[in-house]
Design a protein around this motif. Structure first.
Motif, PDB file in Angstrom:
ATOM      1  N   GLY A 288      15.619  21.454  -5.350  1.00 62.12           N
ATOM      2  CA  GLY A 288      14.248  21.619  -4.891  1.00 62.12           C
ATOM      3  C   GLY A 288      13.252  20.255  -4.655  1.00 62.12           C
ATOM      4  O   GLY A 288      12.129  20.329  -4.550  1.00 62.12           O
ATOM      5  N   PHE A 289      13.855  19.050  -4.616  1.00 61.95           N
ATOM      6  CA  PHE A 289      13.153  17.904  -4.351  1.00 61.95           C
ATOM      7  C   PHE A 289      12.755  17.921  -3.059  1.00 61.95           C
ATOM      8  O   PHE A 289      13.334  18.225  -2.064  1.00 61.95           O
ATOM      9  N   SER A 290      11.479  17.690  -2.767  1.00 62.01           N
ATOM     10  CA  SER A 290      11.018  17.494  -1.555  1.00 62.01           C
ATOM     11  C   SER A 290      11.033  16.389  -0.762  1.00 62.01           C
ATOM     12  O   SER A 290      11.032  16.227   0.290  1.00 62.01           O
ATOM     13  N   GLY A 291      11.817  15.369  -1.311  1.00 65.45           N
ATOM     14  CA  GLY A 291      11.962  13.960  -0.610  1.00 65.45           C
ATOM     15  C   GLY A 291      10.665  13.186  -0.688  1.00 65.45           C
ATOM     16  O   GLY A 291      10.882  12.045  -0.005  1.00 65.45           O
ATOM     17  N   THR A 292       9.669  13.815  -1.060  1.00 67.86           N
ATOM     18  CA  THR A 292       8.421  12.624  -1.206  1.00 67.86           C
ATOM     19  C   THR A 292       8.342  11.918  -2.431  1.00 67.86           C
ATOM     20  O   THR A 292       9.239  12.260  -3.467  1.00 67.86           O
ATOM     21  N   GLY A 293       7.730  10.748  -2.479  1.00 65.75           N
ATOM     22  CA  GLY A 293       7.541   9.961  -3.492  1.00 65.75           C
ATOM     23  C   GLY A 293       8.722   9.010  -3.714  1.00 65.75           C
ATOM     24  O   GLY A 293       9.917   8.918  -2.774  1.00 65.75           O
ATOM     25  N   GLU A 294       8.612   8.233  -4.505  1.00 65.61           N
ATOM     26  CA  GLU A 294       9.628   7.035  -4.846  1.00 65.61           C
ATOM     27  C   GLU A 294      10.289   7.045  -6.104  1.00 65.61           C
ATOM     28  O   GLU A 294       9.877   6.876  -7.091  1.00 65.61           O
TER      29      GLU A 294
ATOM     30  N   VAL B  60       1.030  -1.092  -0.105  1.00 66.72           N
ATOM     31  CA  VAL B  60      -0.042  -0.023  -0.080  1.00 66.72           C
ATOM     32  C   VAL B  60       0.826   1.166   0.027  1.00 66.72           C
ATOM     33  O   VAL B  60       0.629   2.223  -0.750  1.00 66.72           O
ATOM     34  N   ALA B  61       1.947   1.344   0.798  1.00 70.48           N
ATOM     35  CA  ALA B  61       2.477   2.425   1.040  1.00 70.48           C
ATOM     36  C   ALA B  61       3.905   2.629  -0.018  1.00 70.48           C
ATOM     37  O   ALA B  61       4.195   3.872  -0.119  1.00 70.48           O
ATOM     38  N   ARG B  62       4.153   1.460  -0.669  1.00 69.64           N
ATOM     39  CA  ARG B  62       5.207   1.558  -1.606  1.00 69.64           C
ATOM     40  C   ARG B  62       5.452   1.134  -2.823  1.00 69.64           C
ATOM     41  O   ARG B  62       5.716  -0.142  -2.906  1.00 69.64           O
ATOM     42  N   PRO B  63       4.330   1.569  -3.562  1.00 73.57           N
ATOM     43  CA  PRO B  63       4.134   0.686  -5.042  1.00 73.57           C
ATOM     44  C   PRO B  63       5.247   0.567  -5.888  1.00 73.57           C
ATOM     45  O   PRO B  63       5.637  -0.512  -6.221  1.00 73.57           O
ATOM     46  N   MET B  64       6.218   1.749  -5.982  1.00 74.59           N
ATOM     47  CA  MET B  64       7.384   1.562  -6.683  1.00 74.59           C
ATOM     48  C   MET B  64       8.478   0.453  -6.112  1.00 74.59           C
ATOM     49  O   MET B  64       8.948  -0.319  -6.875  1.00 74.59           O
ATOM     50  N   PHE B  65       8.669   0.705  -4.917  1.00 82.05           N
ATOM     51  CA  PHE B  65       9.341  -0.295  -4.102  1.00 82.05           C
ATOM     52  C   PHE B  65       9.115  -1.700  -4.518  1.00 82.05           C
ATOM     53  O   PHE B  65       9.822  -2.570  -4.922  1.00 82.05           O
ATOM     54  N   ASN B  66       7.604  -2.022  -4.339  1.00 80.64           N
ATOM     55  CA  ASN B  66       7.684  -3.481  -4.753  1.00 80.64           C
ATOM     56  C   ASN B  66       7.360  -3.679  -6.153  1.00 80.64           C
ATOM     57  O   ASN B  66       7.689  -4.870  -6.186  1.00 80.64           O
TER      58      ASN B  66
END
Length: 115
Positions: A61-67, A26-32
């Motif tokens: 300027g990267f927010s650090g969110t997302g994968e 659920v939390a990490r679709p790209m990781f999976n």
């Protein structure tokens, strides 16, 4: 590891327990997705995937969110007799779609299993 801080410090990396797998899906679709594609394409004996995106917070300027930033440690019999460049190409080929879309950086350690 060049980036000591990673999401794995808060969540299990590649532990295959039911609870971590259910939570990660659920939390990490790209990781999976990376784990699944590398497993299917290269049949690894060892696979460690780390989301290092939070370590890049503030860069350009990267927010650090997302994968978007990952590291992969993979051992596979498929790599036997292949050069480092050939091993990296196999990993990049397996993740072609991800690298063309969402994944901005991928650090790779790829080698055959120890004899």
């Amino acid at each position: 590891v060049s980036h000591a801080h990673c999401l794995a410090s808060r969540l299990p990396e590649t532990q295959h327990s039911v609870s971590s797998a259910a939570m990660a899906s659920v939390a990490r679709p790209m990781f999976n997705r990376i784990k699944k594609k590398l497993t299917e394409a290269l049949n690894p004996t060892k696979l460690v995937v780390r989301d290092e995106s939070p370590a890049h917070r503030g860069h350009n300027g990267f927010s650090g969110t997302g994968e978007t930033h990952f590291s992969v440690e993979i051992e596979s019999p498929v790599f036997a007799g292949k050069s480092a460049v050939q091993r990296h190409r196999l990993v990049n080929s397996a993740l072609k779609e991800e690298l063309e879309t969402q994944v901005h950086a991928l650090r790779i350690s790829a080698k055959p299993p120890a004899a």
